[in-house]
Design an enzyme around this catalytic site. Structure first.
Site, PDB file in Angstrom:
ATOM      1  N   ASN A  91       0.357  -1.443   0.005  1.00 53.48           N
ATOM      2  CA  ASN A  91       0.128   0.023  -0.365  1.00 53.48           C
ATOM      3  C   ASN A  91       0.877   1.165   0.223  1.00 53.48           C
ATOM      4  OD1 ASN A  91      -2.538   1.607   1.462  1.00 53.48           O
ATOM      5  ND2 ASN A  91      -0.433   1.928   2.224  1.00 53.48           N
ATOM      6  N   TYR A 158       2.722   8.978 -11.577  1.00 48.43           N
ATOM      7  CA  TYR A 158       2.562   8.586 -10.829  1.00 48.43           C
ATOM      8  C   TYR A 158       1.261   7.708 -11.845  1.00 48.43           C
ATOM      9  CZ  TYR A 158      -1.620   8.248  -6.970  1.00 48.43           C
ATOM     10  OH  TYR A 158      -2.912   7.642  -5.936  1.00 48.43           O
TER      11      TYR A 158
HETATM   12  P1  NAD Z   1      -0.477   8.366   3.167  1.00 49.18           P
HETATM   13  O1  NAD Z   1       0.697   9.710   3.190  1.00 49.18           O
HETATM   14  O2  NAD Z   1      -1.505   9.326   4.372  1.00 49.18           O
HETATM   15  O3  NAD Z   1       0.490   7.242   3.218  1.00 49.18           O
HETATM   16  C1  NAD Z   1       1.459   7.247   3.265  1.00 49.18           C
HETATM   17  C2  NAD Z   1       2.538   6.222   3.996  1.00 49.18           C
HETATM   18  O4  NAD Z   1       3.413   5.132   2.866  1.00 49.18           O
HETATM   19  C3  NAD Z   1       2.767   7.275   5.016  1.00 49.18           C
HETATM   20  O5  NAD Z   1       3.048   6.693   5.844  1.00 49.18           O
HETATM   21  C4  NAD Z   1       4.483   6.721   4.411  1.00 49.18           C
HETATM   22  O6  NAD Z   1       5.280   7.247   4.902  1.00 49.18           O
HETATM   23  C5  NAD Z   1       4.686   6.140   3.780  1.00 49.18           C
HETATM   24  N1  NAD Z   1       5.272   5.180   2.450  1.00 49.18           N
HETATM   25  C6  NAD Z   1       5.632   6.137   1.516  1.00 49.18           C
HETATM   26  N2  NAD Z   1       6.398   5.512   0.679  1.00 49.18           N
HETATM   27  C7  NAD Z   1       7.551   4.750   1.284  1.00 49.18           C
HETATM   28  C8  NAD Z   1       8.568   4.171   1.646  1.00 49.18           C
HETATM   29  N3  NAD Z   1       8.963   4.275   0.067  1.00 49.18           N
HETATM   30  N4  NAD Z   1       9.040   3.015   2.264  1.00 49.18           N
HETATM   31  C9  NAD Z   1       8.178   3.111   3.763  1.00 49.18           C
HETATM   32  N5  NAD Z   1       7.085   3.380   3.655  1.00 49.18           N
HETATM   33  C10 NAD Z   1       6.497   4.567   2.539  1.00 49.18           C
HETATM   34  O7  NAD Z   1      -1.530   8.380   1.997  1.00 49.18           O
HETATM   35  P2  NAD Z   1      -1.950   7.138   1.686  1.00 49.18           P
HETATM   36  O8  NAD Z   1      -2.956   8.157   1.146  1.00 49.18           O
HETATM   37  O9  NAD Z   1      -2.566   6.837   2.694  1.00 49.18           O
HETATM   38  O10 NAD Z   1      -1.768   6.837   0.678  1.00 49.18           O
HETATM   39  C11 NAD Z   1      -1.439   5.130   0.500  1.00 49.18           C
HETATM   40  C12 NAD Z   1      -1.461   4.248  -1.259  1.00 49.18           C
HETATM   41  O11 NAD Z   1      -3.496   5.126  -1.583  1.00 49.18           O
HETATM   42  C13 NAD Z   1      -1.336   5.025  -1.879  1.00 49.18           C
HETATM   43  O12 NAD Z   1      -0.070   3.781  -2.990  1.00 49.18           O
HETATM   44  C14 NAD Z   1      -1.430   6.046  -2.688  1.00 49.18           C
HETATM   45  O13 NAD Z   1      -1.360   5.818  -4.146  1.00 49.18           O
HETATM   46  C15 NAD Z   1      -2.643   5.527  -2.501  1.00 49.18           C
HETATM   47  N6  NAD Z   1      -3.903   6.192  -3.022  1.00 49.18           N
HETATM   48  C16 NAD Z   1      -4.105   7.126  -2.120  1.00 49.18           C
HETATM   49  C17 NAD Z   1      -5.194   7.963  -2.449  1.00 49.18           C
HETATM   50  C18 NAD Z   1      -5.924   8.626  -1.968  1.00 49.18           C
HETATM   51  O14 NAD Z   1      -6.474  10.263  -2.435  1.00 49.18           O
HETATM   52  N7  NAD Z   1      -5.796   9.557  -0.561  1.00 49.18           N
HETATM   53  C19 NAD Z   1      -5.903   7.804  -3.517  1.00 49.18           C
HETATM   54  C20 NAD Z   1      -5.590   6.758  -4.185  1.00 49.18           C
HETATM   55  C21 NAD Z   1      -5.305   5.611  -4.093  1.00 49.18           C
END
Ligand code: NAD
Length: 261
Positions: A91, A158
């Protein structure tokens, strides 16, 4: 009464924030022991203490999931601690640099691809030796971007990483079916998380390629707001549990119809 995921062990990346954090709390609440993997140790320490307060078990694994060594080593630590892996949530991710293709530095492209796509490959690859014997469920966080939505100009790296995860996940579902390992993808729309902290946008640059699109009544047909991480966590619980035992190689959109506009 026995909980849905009693006795199971989960490896969850990006567990320090947003969707990963909500999913870790949800799986723990339903009986799983959860390994919390994230770049930010203080955040996963905090999630661990929340989980322990509610009587479940968690393990903090600080790692950069775009590093093969760190991912392999995290699984080793988990195996040393609990001796099994049943559930994997690939994730962790970033939005990265949002800019026209012309201005996107190859290093910036690489950063987004390695954090989102290579990390997914590594998280799945290093799980396989530990999951082969008992099977299990792998869930990959993709997005509406790259799959149904292309209007977010500037997000080419992305979107490429997110549709890449879809191809990879389907290949993995087929390849791992013989081990009874299911692999599914989720495609969230806008969810209220901290991802803006990992979004680097240069508004002036974007102006030259922007295509003006307006939704006078908003772009969230179902609930008129962004989704909540807890709503995504409910989907993760379903895909992790035996309630989805015949589902593999599938994607589920969780976006309140945002991507259909
Ligand atoms: P967020 O920033 O709240 O959480 C993401 C977490 O991933 C953070 O704690 C960060 O430290 C960790 N992270 C990032 N790169 C890392 C790495 N290389 N190694 C270890 N940890 C790492 O964001 P989120 O929205 O919860 O994102 C989670 C997933 O959901 C992502 O893959 C994102 O692309 C996807 N996503 C999010 C949304 C949205 O609107 N928030 C929409 C579609 C998809």
């Amino acid at each position: 009464m026995e909980k849905l995921l009693q006795g199971q062990v989960a490896f969850m990346t990006g567990a320090g924030s947003g969707i990963g954090k909500a999913a870790a709390l949800k799986l723990a609440e339903n009986g799983a022991k959860v390994a919390l993997v994230d770049l930010h140790k203080e955040n996963i320490e905090e999630v661990k203490s929340q989980i322990e307060k509610s009587g479940s078990e968690a393990l903090v694994l600080e790692a950069n999931v775009s590093s093969p060594k760190e991912v392999e080593n995290s699984y080793k630590q988990l195996m040393h601690h609990w001796g099994r892996v049943d559930l994997v949530f690939a994730n962790a991710g970033i939005n990265g640099v949002v800019t026209p293709i012309e201005d996107l530095d190859p290093k910036e492209w690489e950063l987004t691809l390695s954090n989102n796509l290579t990390s997914t490959f590594l998280t799945v690859k290093y799980a396989i030796p530990h999951m082969k014997a008992n099977g299990g469920s792998i869930i990959i966080t993709s997005s509406i971007n790259g799959n149904r939505v292309y209007r977010n100009i500037g997000m080419s790296a992305y979107s490429t990483s997110k549709i890449g995860q879809m191809g990879f996940g389907k290949m993995a579902a087929l390849e791992l079916a013989e081990y009874q390992i299911r692999v599914n993808m989720i495609c969230p729309g806008a969810i209220e998380t901290n991802i803006s902290e990992n979004t680097w946008k240069e508004k002036d640059n974007l102006k030259k390629v922007e295509i003006p699109i307006q939704y006078p009544e908003g772009n969230q047909p179902l609930e008129h707001r962004a989704g909540r991480p807890e709503q995504v966590a409910d989907l993760i619980l379903f895909l992790a549990s035996s309630q989805s035992s015949h589902i593999t190689g599938s994607e589920i959109y969780i976006d309140g119809a945002e991507s259909l506009l």
